[in-house]
Design a protein around this motif. Structure first.
Motif, PDB file in Angstrom:
ATOM      1  N   GLU A 235       0.833  -1.207   0.000  1.00 12.67           N
ATOM      2  CA  GLU A 235       0.000   0.000   0.000  1.00 12.67           C
ATOM      3  C   GLU A 235       0.867   1.256   0.000  1.00 12.67           C
ATOM      4  O   GLU A 235       2.039   1.236   0.398  1.00 12.67           O
ATOM      5  CB  GLU A 235      -0.913   0.012   1.226  1.00 12.67           C
ATOM      6  CG  GLU A 235      -0.154   0.169   2.544  1.00 12.67           C
ATOM      7  CD  GLU A 235      -1.056   0.592   3.689  1.00 12.67           C
ATOM      8  OE1 GLU A 235      -1.841   1.531   3.513  1.00 12.67           O
ATOM      9  OE2 GLU A 235      -0.958  -0.032   4.767  1.00 12.67           O
TER      10      GLU A 235
ATOM     11  N   THR B 209       2.116   4.576   1.550  1.00 13.46           N
ATOM     12  CA  THR B 209       2.205   5.047   2.936  1.00 13.46           C
ATOM     13  C   THR B 209       2.906   6.405   2.991  1.00 13.46           C
ATOM     14  O   THR B 209       3.644   6.785   2.074  1.00 13.46           O
ATOM     15  CB  THR B 209       2.991   4.057   3.811  1.00 13.46           C
ATOM     16  OG1 THR B 209       4.313   3.907   3.270  1.00 13.46           O
ATOM     17  CG2 THR B 209       2.297   2.708   3.867  1.00 13.46           C
TER      18      THR B 209
ATOM     19  N   GLN C 246       5.587   5.580   8.288  1.00 12.83           N
ATOM     20  CA  GLN C 246       4.367   4.869   8.692  1.00 12.83           C
ATOM     21  C   GLN C 246       4.470   3.393   8.309  1.00 12.83           C
ATOM     22  O   GLN C 246       5.125   3.033   7.331  1.00 12.83           O
ATOM     23  CB  GLN C 246       3.135   5.491   8.028  1.00 12.83           C
ATOM     24  CG  GLN C 246       2.804   6.886   8.517  1.00 12.83           C
ATOM     25  CD  GLN C 246       2.407   6.922   9.981  1.00 12.83           C
ATOM     26  OE1 GLN C 246       1.919   5.924  10.530  1.00 12.83           O
ATOM     27  NE2 GLN C 246       2.627   8.060  10.631  1.00 12.83           N
ATOM     28  N   LYS C 247       3.822   2.568   9.067  1.00 12.98           N
ATOM     29  CA  LYS C 247       3.853   1.133   8.814  1.00 12.98           C
ATOM     30  C   LYS C 247       3.023   0.759   7.586  1.00 12.98           C
ATOM     31  O   LYS C 247       2.045   1.424   7.252  1.00 12.98           O
ATOM     32  CB  LYS C 247       3.335   0.364  10.028  1.00 12.98           C
ATOM     33  CG  LYS C 247       4.261   0.407  11.237  1.00 12.98           C
ATOM     34  CD  LYS C 247       3.731  -0.478  12.350  1.00 12.98           C
ATOM     35  CE  LYS C 247       4.705  -0.502  13.536  1.00 12.98           C
ATOM     36  NZ  LYS C 247       4.238  -1.405  14.623  1.00 12.98           N
ATOM     37  N   ILE C 248       3.426  -0.347   6.952  1.00 13.63           N
ATOM     38  CA  ILE C 248       2.646  -0.920   5.850  1.00 13.63           C
ATOM     39  C   ILE C 248       1.653  -1.897   6.477  1.00 13.63           C
ATOM     40  O   ILE C 248       2.038  -2.901   7.071  1.00 13.63           O
ATOM     41  CB  ILE C 248       3.556  -1.655   4.842  1.00 13.63           C
ATOM     42  CG1 ILE C 248       4.525  -0.669   4.204  1.00 13.63           C
ATOM     43  CG2 ILE C 248       2.716  -2.362   3.782  1.00 13.63           C
ATOM     44  CD1 ILE C 248       5.580  -1.337   3.330  1.00 13.63           C
ATOM     45  N   ARG C 249       0.368  -1.599   6.326  1.00 15.99           N
ATOM     46  CA  ARG C 249      -0.640  -2.416   7.008  1.00 15.99           C
ATOM     47  C   ARG C 249      -1.412  -3.333   6.059  1.00 15.99           C
ATOM     48  O   ARG C 249      -2.201  -4.151   6.515  1.00 15.99           O
ATOM     49  CB  ARG C 249      -1.596  -1.508   7.773  1.00 15.99           C
ATOM     50  CG  ARG C 249      -0.909  -0.781   8.931  1.00 15.99           C
ATOM     51  CD  ARG C 249      -1.881  -0.023   9.815  1.00 15.99           C
ATOM     52  NE  ARG C 249      -1.235   0.384  11.053  1.00 15.99           N
ATOM     53  CZ  ARG C 249      -0.548   1.519  11.198  1.00 15.99           C
ATOM     54  NH1 ARG C 249      -0.445   2.356  10.187  1.00 15.99           N
ATOM     55  NH2 ARG C 249       0.025   1.815  12.355  1.00 15.99           N
TER      56      ARG C 249
ATOM     57  N   ALA D 122      -2.252   7.679  -0.142  1.00 15.48           N
ATOM     58  CA  ALA D 122      -1.394   7.228   0.948  1.00 15.48           C
ATOM     59  C   ALA D 122      -2.198   7.104   2.237  1.00 15.48           C
ATOM     60  O   ALA D 122      -3.060   7.934   2.531  1.00 15.48           O
ATOM     61  CB  ALA D 122      -0.224   8.199   1.135  1.00 15.48           C
ATOM     62  N   GLU D 123      -1.925   6.049   2.987  1.00 15.01           N
ATOM     63  CA  GLU D 123      -2.540   5.766   4.285  1.00 15.01           C
ATOM     64  C   GLU D 123      -4.033   5.436   4.192  1.00 15.01           C
ATOM     65  O   GLU D 123      -4.721   5.423   5.214  1.00 15.01           O
ATOM     66  CB  GLU D 123      -2.339   6.937   5.258  1.00 15.01           C
ATOM     67  CG  GLU D 123      -0.896   7.183   5.632  1.00 15.01           C
ATOM     68  CD  GLU D 123      -0.229   5.971   6.270  1.00 15.01           C
ATOM     69  OE1 GLU D 123      -0.838   5.369   7.160  1.00 15.01           O
ATOM     70  OE2 GLU D 123       0.902   5.638   5.881  1.00 15.01           O
TER      71      GLU D 123
ATOM     72  N   HIS E 167      -4.960   2.529   3.121  1.00 15.66           N
ATOM     73  CA  HIS E 167      -4.935   1.078   3.338  1.00 15.66           C
ATOM     74  C   HIS E 167      -5.758   0.337   2.284  1.00 15.66           C
ATOM     75  O   HIS E 167      -6.489  -0.608   2.592  1.00 15.66           O
ATOM     76  CB  HIS E 167      -5.423   0.730   4.743  1.00 15.66           C
ATOM     77  CG  HIS E 167      -4.783   1.545   5.820  1.00 15.66           C
ATOM     78  ND1 HIS E 167      -3.407   1.647   5.958  1.00 15.66           N
ATOM     79  CD2 HIS E 167      -5.317   2.337   6.798  1.00 15.66           C
ATOM     80  CE1 HIS E 167      -3.124   2.433   6.982  1.00 15.66           C
ATOM     81  NE2 HIS E 167      -4.264   2.868   7.497  1.00 15.66           N
TER      82      HIS E 167
ATOM     83  N   THR F 270      -3.818   7.578  11.296  1.00 16.22           N
ATOM     84  CA  THR F 270      -2.512   8.187  11.044  1.00 16.22           C
ATOM     85  C   THR F 270      -2.633   9.583  10.428  1.00 16.22           C
ATOM     86  O   THR F 270      -1.992  10.523  10.890  1.00 16.22           O
ATOM     87  CB  THR F 270      -1.678   7.305  10.092  1.00 16.22           C
ATOM     88  OG1 THR F 270      -2.434   7.063   8.895  1.00 16.22           O
ATOM     89  CG2 THR F 270      -1.324   5.984  10.754  1.00 16.22           C
TER      90      THR F 270
END
Length: 361
Positions: free
Chosen positions: A40, A42, A46-49, A69-70, A72, A95
């Motif tokens: 994804e 990001t 930030q983490k990749i979820r 971005a973000e 998900h 986030t």
């Protein structure tokens, strides 16, 4: 574990949510031979979820133009089979948005844009809404879930998971929910949705099998003449070799004998035999195809939800489709009569009678 799951279940596309991959991690350790890895979008640090594994021989296109971005969400279009796939994860960890409502609204807008570009689409992932409580007014995610249900209604999506996908023991009680769901705007696209057998977490893997993977086009055999060796010159040459001295005096007998001699020549040049044809394709306008799909989804949702209102909408749409088909057929017949030349009226009558129009090469 993931590699084994891919191989055992012969997975072409695997969507993973809640992956929680740190920004500084070496992503190469997540690569699996034979698969393309999609992550994804990001923001920095930030983490990749959510991520996706796609078979390397599956020609697909990433829809970066629609993603944010973000959000998900990962979007791909599979070119060969003409369908789109969206992987979604509704996380509880905000986030870039101040509220869950804002984060969900962004996801809904992205999915709407994607559905507008894909006649055949699948949305799957962990949306963290319990499907069992979709009609329960006291559900603690009621306001958020209503937003999502608005997307289902507007885009006529059908949800196909009917088994528990999340289980956890809390204070001695077993909690179960359907949090991981599969949606489509074309019910016939999916052959089955089954429970996976890998124990990865408190979530159960959901395996969707597409109808295009299960059904091969069946050939149709018909008894017909083989015209591959026919030519007017060959026919004239063979007819010139026939003895045309016919001794019958009765007109009917004379005609029958002449027809017999002509057909004897034709049977040698264009003999009968079994011929294979692909499945008959019905030519329909894009409007009618979309309306049929919407009607099917309405009727499916009506049965699943026990909704009389959805059922009546489906019946009304069915009447509209019948009217459009009748109007289309009338226009085709009228056009055939007006522009078909000397044979136009006859061909128009055959079309009105729903009989094939004979054609000789």
């Amino acid at each position: 574990m993931i590699k084994d799951f891919l191989n055992e279940n012969k997975i072409d596309i695997l969507c993973l949510q809640e992956t929680e991959i740190d920004a500084e991690e070496d992503l190469s350790i997540y690569e699996i031979p034979g698969y393309v890895t999609e992550y994804e979008k990001t923001l920095e640090n930030q983490k990749i979820r959510t991520m996706m594994y796609v078979k390397t021989n599956l020609n697909h296109r990433r829809r970066h133009d629609l993603e944010k971005a973000e959000s998900h969400i990962i979007l791909i279009a599979v070119n060969k089979n003409n369908f789109g796939l969206a992987s979604i994860y509704r996380t509880y960890k905000l986030t870039h948005k101040a509220t869950y409502e804002e984060a969900l609204d962004e996801q809904i807008l992205i999915l709407k844009s994607f559905l507008e570009t894909q006649e055949n689409a699948i949305i799957m992932g962990d949306i963290n809404f319990d499907y069992n409580k979709r009609t329960e007014q006291s559900y603690h995610h009621r306001r958020l879930y209503d937003r999502w249900l608005g997307l289902e209604e507007e885009c006529q999506l059908v949800q196909l998971v009917d088994f528990t996908t999340w289980s956890r023991t809390c204070r001695g009680q077993l909690k179960q929910s359907i949090l991981d769901q599969v949606f489509t705007n074309n019910h016939s696209l999916i052959e089955s949705v089954d429970e996976g057998n890998a124990v990865i977490s408190d979530h159960t893997p959901v395996v969707a099998t597409l109808s295009i993977c299960m059904k091969k086009e069946e050939e149709v055999k018909i008894w017909a003449r083989d015209w591959k060796n026919y030519s007017p010159t060959l026919l004239q040459e063979r007819l010139a070799l026939v003895d045309w001295n016919i001794d019958f005096k009765e007109v009917q007998d004379y005609n029958d004998e002449m027809e017999h001699r002509i057909m004897s020549v034709l049977d040698k040049i264009i003999p009968f035999g079994w011929r294979n044809f692909g499945p008959k394709k019905v030519q329909e306008s894009l409007t009618i195809r979309k309306l049929k799909r919407t009607k099917k989804n309405l009727m499916t949702n009506a049965k699943r939800r026990g909704s009389a209102e959805l059922y009546e909408r489906g019946r009304a749409l069915e009447r509209k489709i019948r009217g459009l088909i009748a109007s289309s057929t009338t226009n085709k017949i009228r056009n055939q009569v007006l522009t078909g030349g000397n044979q136009g009226l006859w061909k128009g009558i055959r079309m009105a009678q729903d009989k094939p129009i004979e054609r000789i090469p």
